[in-house]
Motif scaffolding. Structure first.
Motif, mmCIF file in Angstrom:
data_model
loop_
_atom_site.group_PDB
_atom_site.id
_atom_site.type_symbol
_atom_site.label_atom_id
_atom_site.label_comp_id
_atom_site.label_asym_id
_atom_site.label_seq_id
_atom_site.Cartn_x
_atom_site.Cartn_y
_atom_site.Cartn_z
ATOM 1 N N CYS A 1 65.748 -39.505 -118.284
ATOM 2 C CA CYS A 1 66.744 -39.650 -117.216
ATOM 3 C C CYS A 1 66.664 -41.057 -116.651
ATOM 4 O O CYS A 1 65.764 -41.823 -116.986
ATOM 5 C CB CYS A 1 66.522 -38.612 -116.111
ATOM 6 S SG CYS A 1 64.933 -38.791 -115.280
ATOM 7 N N CYS B 1 66.039 -42.138 -113.634
ATOM 8 C CA CYS B 1 65.218 -42.378 -112.450
ATOM 9 C C CYS B 1 64.253 -43.532 -112.727
ATOM 10 O O CYS B 1 63.752 -43.657 -113.845
ATOM 11 C CB CYS B 1 64.382 -41.144 -112.110
ATOM 12 S SG CYS B 1 65.362 -39.756 -111.545
ATOM 13 N N CYS C 1 65.604 -36.489 -110.144
ATOM 14 C CA CYS C 1 67.005 -36.099 -110.352
ATOM 15 C C CYS C 1 67.019 -34.724 -111.018
ATOM 16 O O CYS C 1 65.960 -34.187 -111.357
ATOM 17 C CB CYS C 1 67.711 -37.149 -111.210
ATOM 18 S SG CYS C 1 67.224 -37.074 -112.938
ATOM 19 N N CYS D 1 64.783 -34.621 -114.404
ATOM 20 C CA CYS D 1 63.320 -34.596 -114.363
ATOM 21 C C CYS D 1 62.789 -33.455 -113.497
ATOM 22 O O CYS D 1 61.610 -33.126 -113.569
ATOM 23 C CB CYS D 1 62.728 -35.955 -113.974
ATOM 24 S SG CYS D 1 63.362 -36.686 -112.478
HETATM 25 ZN ZN LIG Z 1 65.099 -38.075 -113.131
#
Ligand SMILES: [Zn+2]
Lengths: 479, 94
Positions: free
Chosen positions: A23, A25, A39, A42
């Motif tokens: 992801c 992040c 997010c 995750c």
């Molecule tokens: Zn994430």
């Protein structure tokens, strides 16, 4: 009965990507407020889908290639299922039957340690246990921070080719240096960006014994101590006719022992299955050759270059390549100053000590390069002697002041004038009659004492070679 | 293929499930049915068939390493049953 330790290592390195493995992040969780870089992906919220980070794949491939591995053309991800509060999905996306790369090696002191596999996986979150020790035991409850969840890792697994705690430590040191040189990981064991677990058993007359796994070794020293402890423990069990139990053990660094984790961990039954949210991963020849072509200088190439071009010895190049920042600093010094042998010596003997004393970091010491250059010039021209040079170098770093200023303002110029030193020598001889007598009666040691006294009287500024000469002459005159 | 009570209890433990005696019996039955189904599949000769884990034979898509927007701490903690100082609070682990 011949008993031999058999050690294999599993090393996890956090990859130096900007974002997590699946992801977008950010990965810089150190010092962040808990649960602020997460997010739906995750956190494993329903309906979210993982998408593989291209840069993480490149870094993993770079490490695998530098470890002389074969890259598998078609690989895939698996779910490793277990329940633990730091794992919000209740599974870790990892690799199982087809890892990214296999069959590599890393050479340690001329010996090949085989690498079984290198694979990619995601990190778990962090738990805080509100107990005095910070450990899980006795905690009424625990606190979870998911910021680290999903940070990309590579796991590097060796074959059981390591035969001593020292070799294990050297392996991890070399691997750390490698991943730093590659820009793959910052390899910081204290902060947990490089973590090492060990499998250990004792072979009896060539027959493999039962393994134990050791966790929680958080420094090079801890690796060496924990393995030495565990080898001893196995040996004692075997020699007293007992049997080693296969289990995972926790290294307690303050007590210097390993303790069993039995009962706390359910027998490993991770029920792996192929990750249905990701397609298989095909690694193209183009990607591999692109990465091979852009490989940075590796630690062993660097050491060879220092040996061949600069004439440095094995030990010197070992120390200088122990971390990438130190090697970079040395190269920068040589570019600026030349004199690689002297520079190497001054960095290893003086600078590392000064940096330690002043709690500086090597990467913050580039301002000291002109100072070192000046000190070496002053020394070469005979303006200051060696003792003074060391003190001036330290002071220049501490005060951020040019060495020449320090030398001038303190009047530290070396005195080489024989006539000027003769007075000091005579005075010392008068004041130390006993030492003179003992020298004249054949006790050579007294000479060094007298030499030291002259240096003291001249506040360390005298040219020791000239003092030696004058002192010899004056003592001769007395005999 | 018969699944034992021990098998079910092991799976229960791994899955953090707490089943009553009657439910366990039911699971023994369900699990056995599933395994019987796979046993049937295994009658097929697959010696020359490549194992297939994904229906689509394409490489998984890759994304660029660029930071994107995530969830706020408030949102994250709002989903948790209990919290403390920015953390999610969970019951005693061992
Ligand atoms: Zn994430």
């Amino acid at each position: 009965m011949e008993l031999k330790p058999v050690i294999g290592l599993e090393i996890h390195c956090q990859l130096l990507t900007k974002t997590k493995l699946f992801c977008s992040c950010p990965t810089d969780y150190v010092g962040r407020e808990p649960n602020t870089i997460v997010c739906p992906v995750c956190l494993g919220l329903p309906g979210s889908l993982p998408v593989l980070n291209k840069e993480a794949l490149k870094l993993a491939l770079r490490a695998a290639l530098a470890l002389n591995c074969t890259i598998l053309k078609k690989t895939r991800f698996h779910r490793k299922n277990y329940f633990y509060p730091d794992l919000p999905k209740a599974y870790q996306i990892s690799q199982y039957d087809i890892p990214l790369a296999v069959n590599g090696y890393l050479v340690i002191d001329g010996k090949r340690i085989r690498i079984r596999r290198v694979h990619m996986e995601e990190d778990a979150g962090k738990l805080v246990h509100p107990t005095k020790t910070g450990r899980l035991e006795g905690a009424e409850y625990s606190l979870v921070d998911f910021n680290r969840c999903g940070v990309p890792l590579i796991e590097i697994v060796t074959e059981p080719d390591i035969s001593s705690p020292e070799e294990a430590r050297n392996f991890v040191m070399e691997l750390r240096s490698l991943v730093q040189h590659l820009g793959v990981s910052d390899g910081n064991m204290e902060e947990g960006s490089l973590r090492c677990d060990a499998n250990i058993s004792i072979s009896v007359d060539g027959k493999f014994g039962t393994k134990t796994e050791i966790k929680n070794m958080n420094s090079f020293k801890a690796i060496e101590r924990a393995l030495a402890y565990e080898i001893n423990r196995h040996m004692e069990v075997i020699l007293s006719g007992g049997e080693v139990i296969q289990e995972t053990r926790h290294w307690d660094d303050s007590k210097g022992i390993t303790t069993s984790l039995r009962g706390k961990e359910e027998a490993h039954d991770y029920r792996y299955f192929p990750e249905p949210d990701l397609l298989p991963l095909f690694i193209s020849d183009e990607m591999v050759s692109e990465i091979s072509k852009t490989m940075p200088e590796l630690p062993w190439d660097r050491r060879n270059r220092w040996k061949m071009d600069f004439g440095l010895g094995d030990y010197e190049v070992f120390v200088l390549s122990s971390s990438k920042v130190l090697g970079d600093f040395f190269d920068a010094c040589v570019r600026e100053i030349g004199k690689p042998k002297e520079v190497s010596n001054w960095i290893q003997v003086e600078l590392l000590r000064i940096v330690d004393d002043l709690r500086l970091k090597i990467e913050d010491c580039y301002f000291a390069i002109p100072y070192l250059k000046e000190v070496l010039e002053l020394l070469e021209k005979g303006v200051i002697n060696n003792q003074v040079a060391k003190a001036v170098f330290e002071e220049s770093i501490r005060e951020r002041r040019a060495p020449i200023d320090i030398v001038k303002s303190k009047g530290l110029e070396q005195v080489s004038d024989e006539e000027a030193l003769k007075d000091a020598v005579k005075r010392v001889l008068e004041e130390n009659e006993d030492a003179v007598k003992s020298y004249l009666s054949g006790k050579d040691k007294a000479f060094n004492f007298l030499l030291g006294q002259v240096m003291k009287v001249t506040k360390g500024k005298a040219n020791p070679a000239v003092v030696r000469k004058v002192l010899e002459e004056e003592l001769k005159a007395l005999s | 293929m018969k699944v034992s009570r021990g098998d079910v209890e092991h799976i229960m433990k791994l899955a953090y499930l707490d089943l009553k005696g009657e439910e366990k019996e039911k699971m023994i039955h369900h699990f056995s049915r599933i395994l019987e189904y796979f046993a049937k599949l295994q009658e097929l000769d697959t010696a020359n068939v490549e194992p297939l884990s994904h229906v689509i034979e394409e490489s998984t898509p890759l994304r660029d390493d660029e930071v994107g927007e995530g969830l706020s701490q408030e949102d994250v903690l709002g989903m948790a049953p209990d919290k403390e100082g920015g953390y999610i609070k969970v019951p005693r682990i061992v």
